[in-house]
Design a protein around this motif. Structure first.
Motif, PDB file in Angstrom:
ATOM      1  N   ASP A 113       0.807  -1.228   0.000  1.00 40.35           N
ATOM      2  CA  ASP A 113       0.000   0.000   0.000  1.00 40.35           C
ATOM      3  C   ASP A 113       0.838   1.274   0.000  1.00 40.35           C
ATOM      4  O   ASP A 113       0.458   2.268  -0.602  1.00 40.35           O
ATOM      5  CB  ASP A 113      -0.968   0.031   1.192  1.00 40.35           C
ATOM      6  N   ALA A 114       1.982   1.247   0.672  1.00 41.14           N
ATOM      7  CA  ALA A 114       2.827   2.439   0.753  1.00 41.14           C
ATOM      8  C   ALA A 114       3.674   2.612  -0.505  1.00 41.14           C
ATOM      9  O   ALA A 114       4.433   3.575  -0.598  1.00 41.14           O
ATOM     10  CB  ALA A 114       3.740   2.347   1.974  1.00 41.14           C
ATOM     11  N   ARG A 115       3.545   1.678  -1.443  1.00 37.10           N
ATOM     12  CA  ARG A 115       4.311   1.702  -2.690  1.00 37.10           C
ATOM     13  C   ARG A 115       5.814   1.817  -2.435  1.00 37.10           C
ATOM     14  O   ARG A 115       6.470   2.733  -2.929  1.00 37.10           O
ATOM     15  CB  ARG A 115       3.822   2.818  -3.599  1.00 37.10           C
ATOM     16  N   PRO A 116       6.353   0.877  -1.655  1.00 39.95           N
ATOM     17  CA  PRO A 116       7.794   0.934  -1.380  1.00 39.95           C
ATOM     18  C   PRO A 116       8.588   0.582  -2.629  1.00 39.95           C
ATOM     19  O   PRO A 116       8.064  -0.048  -3.557  1.00 39.95           O
ATOM     20  CB  PRO A 116       7.983  -0.141  -0.303  1.00 39.95           C
ATOM     21  N   GLY A 117       9.856   0.957  -2.644  1.00 43.90           N
ATOM     22  CA  GLY A 117      10.732   0.559  -3.740  1.00 43.90           C
ATOM     23  C   GLY A 117      11.004  -0.930  -3.696  1.00 43.90           C
ATOM     24  O   GLY A 117      11.121  -1.594  -4.718  1.00 43.90           O
ATOM     25  N   VAL A 118      11.093  -1.488  -2.455  1.00 48.03           N
ATOM     26  CA  VAL A 118      11.354  -2.910  -2.260  1.00 48.03           C
ATOM     27  C   VAL A 118      10.408  -3.457  -1.195  1.00 48.03           C
ATOM     28  O   VAL A 118      10.276  -2.863  -0.123  1.00 48.03           O
ATOM     29  CB  VAL A 118      12.819  -3.166  -1.801  1.00 48.03           C
ATOM     30  N   LEU A 119       9.772  -4.557  -1.504  1.00 53.68           N
ATOM     31  CA  LEU A 119       8.998  -5.311  -0.513  1.00 53.68           C
ATOM     32  C   LEU A 119       9.730  -6.635  -0.339  1.00 53.68           C
ATOM     33  O   LEU A 119       9.831  -7.430  -1.272  1.00 53.68           O
ATOM     34  CB  LEU A 119       7.568  -5.575  -0.969  1.00 53.68           C
ATOM     35  N   GLY A 167       6.346  -0.265  -9.949  1.00 50.18           N
ATOM     36  CA  GLY A 167       7.779  -0.521  -9.978  1.00 50.18           C
ATOM     37  C   GLY A 167       8.362  -1.079  -8.694  1.00 50.18           C
ATOM     38  O   GLY A 167       9.564  -1.039  -8.490  1.00 50.18           O
ATOM     39  N   THR A 168       7.538  -1.619  -7.812  1.00 47.51           N
ATOM     40  CA  THR A 168       8.040  -2.205  -6.571  1.00 47.51           C
ATOM     41  C   THR A 168       8.718  -3.543  -6.865  1.00 47.51           C
ATOM     42  O   THR A 168       8.148  -4.395  -7.523  1.00 47.51           O
ATOM     43  CB  THR A 168       6.888  -2.423  -5.561  1.00 47.51           C
ATOM     44  N   LEU A 169       9.930  -3.699  -6.365  1.00 46.77           N
ATOM     45  CA  LEU A 169      10.644  -4.963  -6.482  1.00 46.77           C
ATOM     46  C   LEU A 169      10.227  -5.842  -5.301  1.00 46.77           C
ATOM     47  O   LEU A 169      10.326  -5.417  -4.147  1.00 46.77           O
ATOM     48  CB  LEU A 169      12.155  -4.736  -6.441  1.00 46.77           C
ATOM     49  N   VAL A 170       9.742  -7.036  -5.585  1.00 44.61           N
ATOM     50  CA  VAL A 170       9.352  -7.971  -4.532  1.00 44.61           C
ATOM     51  C   VAL A 170      10.429  -9.035  -4.434  1.00 44.61           C
ATOM     52  O   VAL A 170      10.770  -9.695  -5.416  1.00 44.61           O
ATOM     53  CB  VAL A 170       7.977  -8.610  -4.817  1.00 44.61           C
ATOM     54  N   THR A 171      10.980  -9.187  -3.225  1.00 42.40           N
ATOM     55  CA  THR A 171      12.055 -10.133  -2.967  1.00 42.40           C
ATOM     56  C   THR A 171      11.635 -11.079  -1.854  1.00 42.40           C
ATOM     57  O   THR A 171      11.114 -10.641  -0.832  1.00 42.40           O
ATOM     58  CB  THR A 171      13.328  -9.375  -2.521  1.00 42.40           C
ATOM     59  N   VAL A 172      11.865 -12.367  -2.057  1.00 35.78           N
ATOM     60  CA  VAL A 172      11.625 -13.370  -1.022  1.00 35.78           C
ATOM     61  C   VAL A 172      12.987 -13.799  -0.485  1.00 35.78           C
ATOM     62  O   VAL A 172      13.890 -14.131  -1.258  1.00 35.78           O
ATOM     63  CB  VAL A 172      10.855 -14.584  -1.576  1.00 35.78           C
ATOM     64  N   THR A 173      13.135 -13.767   0.829  1.00 42.66           N
ATOM     65  CA  THR A 173      14.386 -14.175   1.459  1.00 42.66           C
ATOM     66  C   THR A 173      14.132 -15.284   2.471  1.00 42.66           C
ATOM     67  O   THR A 173      13.012 -15.468   2.938  1.00 42.66           O
ATOM     68  CB  THR A 173      15.074 -12.989   2.174  1.00 42.66           C
ATOM     69  N   HIS A 174      15.194 -15.993   2.794  1.00 42.69           N
ATOM     70  CA  HIS A 174      15.180 -17.056   3.811  1.00 42.69           C
ATOM     71  C   HIS A 174      14.162 -18.158   3.523  1.00 42.69           C
ATOM     72  O   HIS A 174      13.681 -18.814   4.453  1.00 42.69           O
ATOM     73  CB  HIS A 174      14.925 -16.482   5.213  1.00 42.69           C
ATOM     74  N   ALA A 175      13.833 -18.374   2.269  1.00 44.09           N
ATOM     75  CA  ALA A 175      12.896 -19.441   1.932  1.00 44.09           C
ATOM     76  C   ALA A 175      13.622 -20.781   2.020  1.00 44.09           C
ATOM     77  O   ALA A 175      14.745 -20.916   1.533  1.00 44.09           O
ATOM     78  CB  ALA A 175      12.332 -19.239   0.532  1.00 44.09           C
ATOM     79  N   SER A 176      12.970 -21.755   2.621  1.00 44.69           N
ATOM     80  CA  SER A 176      13.548 -23.096   2.669  1.00 44.69           C
ATOM     81  C   SER A 176      13.596 -23.659   1.250  1.00 44.69           C
ATOM     82  O   SER A 176      12.944 -23.139   0.334  1.00 44.69           O
ATOM     83  CB  SER A 176      12.696 -24.006   3.556  1.00 44.69           C
ATOM     84  N   ALA A 177      14.346 -24.725   1.070  1.00 46.02           N
ATOM     85  CA  ALA A 177      14.429 -25.364  -0.248  1.00 46.02           C
ATOM     86  C   ALA A 177      13.040 -25.788  -0.713  1.00 46.02           C
ATOM     87  O   ALA A 177      12.682 -25.629  -1.883  1.00 46.02           O
ATOM     88  CB  ALA A 177      15.367 -26.565  -0.194  1.00 46.02           C
ATOM     89  N   ILE A 206       9.208 -12.717  -9.019  1.00 46.99           N
ATOM     90  CA  ILE A 206       9.827 -12.192  -7.808  1.00 46.99           C
ATOM     91  C   ILE A 206      11.267 -12.670  -7.716  1.00 46.99           C
ATOM     92  O   ILE A 206      11.637 -13.674  -8.319  1.00 46.99           O
ATOM     93  CB  ILE A 206       9.052 -12.608  -6.527  1.00 46.99           C
ATOM     94  N   ASP A 207      12.051 -11.950  -6.974  1.00 46.02           N
ATOM     95  CA  ASP A 207      13.452 -12.279  -6.753  1.00 46.02           C
ATOM     96  C   ASP A 207      13.523 -13.167  -5.514  1.00 46.02           C
ATOM     97  O   ASP A 207      13.155 -12.732  -4.422  1.00 46.02           O
ATOM     98  CB  ASP A 207      14.230 -10.970  -6.546  1.00 46.02           C
ATOM     99  N   ILE A 208      13.968 -14.408  -5.676  1.00 42.97           N
ATOM    100  CA  ILE A 208      14.079 -15.336  -4.545  1.00 42.97           C
ATOM    101  C   ILE A 208      15.551 -15.447  -4.203  1.00 42.97           C
ATOM    102  O   ILE A 208      16.353 -15.902  -5.021  1.00 42.97           O
ATOM    103  CB  ILE A 208      13.477 -16.713  -4.878  1.00 42.97           C
ATOM    104  N   ARG A 209      15.904 -15.029  -2.987  1.00 45.82           N
ATOM    105  CA  ARG A 209      17.309 -14.989  -2.577  1.00 45.82           C
ATOM    106  C   ARG A 209      17.605 -16.000  -1.481  1.00 45.82           C
ATOM    107  O   ARG A 209      16.756 -16.315  -0.673  1.00 45.82           O
ATOM    108  CB  ARG A 209      17.663 -13.599  -2.060  1.00 45.82           C
ATOM    109  N   THR A 210      18.874 -16.415  -1.453  1.00 47.87           N
ATOM    110  CA  THR A 210      19.334 -17.283  -0.381  1.00 47.87           C
ATOM    111  C   THR A 210      19.824 -16.389   0.751  1.00 47.87           C
ATOM    112  O   THR A 210      19.961 -15.170   0.599  1.00 47.87           O
ATOM    113  CB  THR A 210      20.489 -18.188  -0.852  1.00 47.87           C
ATOM    114  N   ASP A 211      20.135 -16.976   1.891  1.00 50.51           N
ATOM    115  CA  ASP A 211      20.620 -16.200   3.039  1.00 50.51           C
ATOM    116  C   ASP A 211      21.866 -15.391   2.708  1.00 50.51           C
ATOM    117  O   ASP A 211      22.030 -14.280   3.150  1.00 50.51           O
ATOM    118  CB  ASP A 211      20.930 -17.120   4.229  1.00 50.51           C
ATOM    119  N   SER A 212      22.748 -15.941   1.896  1.00 51.73           N
ATOM    120  CA  SER A 212      23.986 -15.237   1.583  1.00 51.73           C
ATOM    121  C   SER A 212      23.759 -14.025   0.673  1.00 51.73           C
ATOM    122  O   SER A 212      24.585 -13.134   0.625  1.00 51.73           O
ATOM    123  CB  SER A 212      24.994 -16.186   0.943  1.00 51.73           C
ATOM    124  N   ASP A 213      22.617 -14.008  -0.039  1.00 52.85           N
ATOM    125  CA  ASP A 213      22.307 -12.882  -0.929  1.00 52.85           C
ATOM    126  C   ASP A 213      21.577 -11.753  -0.222  1.00 52.85           C
ATOM    127  O   ASP A 213      21.457 -10.667  -0.751  1.00 52.85           O
ATOM    128  CB  ASP A 213      21.382 -13.335  -2.071  1.00 52.85           C
TER     129      ASP A 213
END
Length: 137
Positions: free
Chosen positions: A66-72, A101-111, A126-133
């Motif tokens: 709702d706040a239209r962030p650059g990154v969620l 233009g909000t970039l949605v990133t998922v982090t810490h997702a299990s395998a 969406i951008d799915i990242r590992t812990d190291s990313d």
């Protein structure tokens, strides 16, 4: 005589039932915490995400947008299970950020969660990242 629920009085059985009910609710209904830092919103989910609570999860995702962030950032580090039906909540919520233009990133997702998101075709959206990313807030 071994301890068993049958050996407890009615008050003890009621107390044990209440504990079981609270535990079951904690596992079935994810908790959500929100951190906002300027142009970045982090939603930390915990628990199971299934068809039973996909609507609630989708609402939380939309509220984060709702706040239209650059990154969620959606942190799934404490999600114990993500079903295909639960993952569908992401589709419904992700309709909103594209025009803004909000970039949605998922982090810490299990395998297992990453596999579910990929099978649903969400890895293309969406951008799915590992812990190291992961960028720290």
């Amino acid at each position: 005589m071994p301890h068993s629920p049958a050996g407890h009085g009615p008050h003890e059985r009621h107390r044990l039932r209440e504990i079981g009910h609270r535990l079951r609710n904690a596992l079935l209904h994810p908790t959500v915490s929100v951190i906002s830092d300027g142009d970045r919103v982090v939603l930390r989910l915990a628990g199971e995400i299934t068809s039973r609570n996909a609507k609630k999860v989708g609402e939380c995702l939309r509220e984060g947008l709702d706040a239209r962030p650059g990154v969620l950032e959606v942190d799934l580090g404490r999600v114990t299970y993500l079903s295909n039906d639960g993952g569908a909540a992401f589709f419904r919520a992700l309709r909103a950020p594209r025009p803004h233009g909000t970039l949605v990133t998922v982090t810490h997702a299990s395998a297992r969660a990453r596999t579910t998101l990929t099978q649903l075709g969400l890895a293309r959206l969406i951008d799915i990242r590992t812990d190291s990313d992961r960028d720290e807030l």
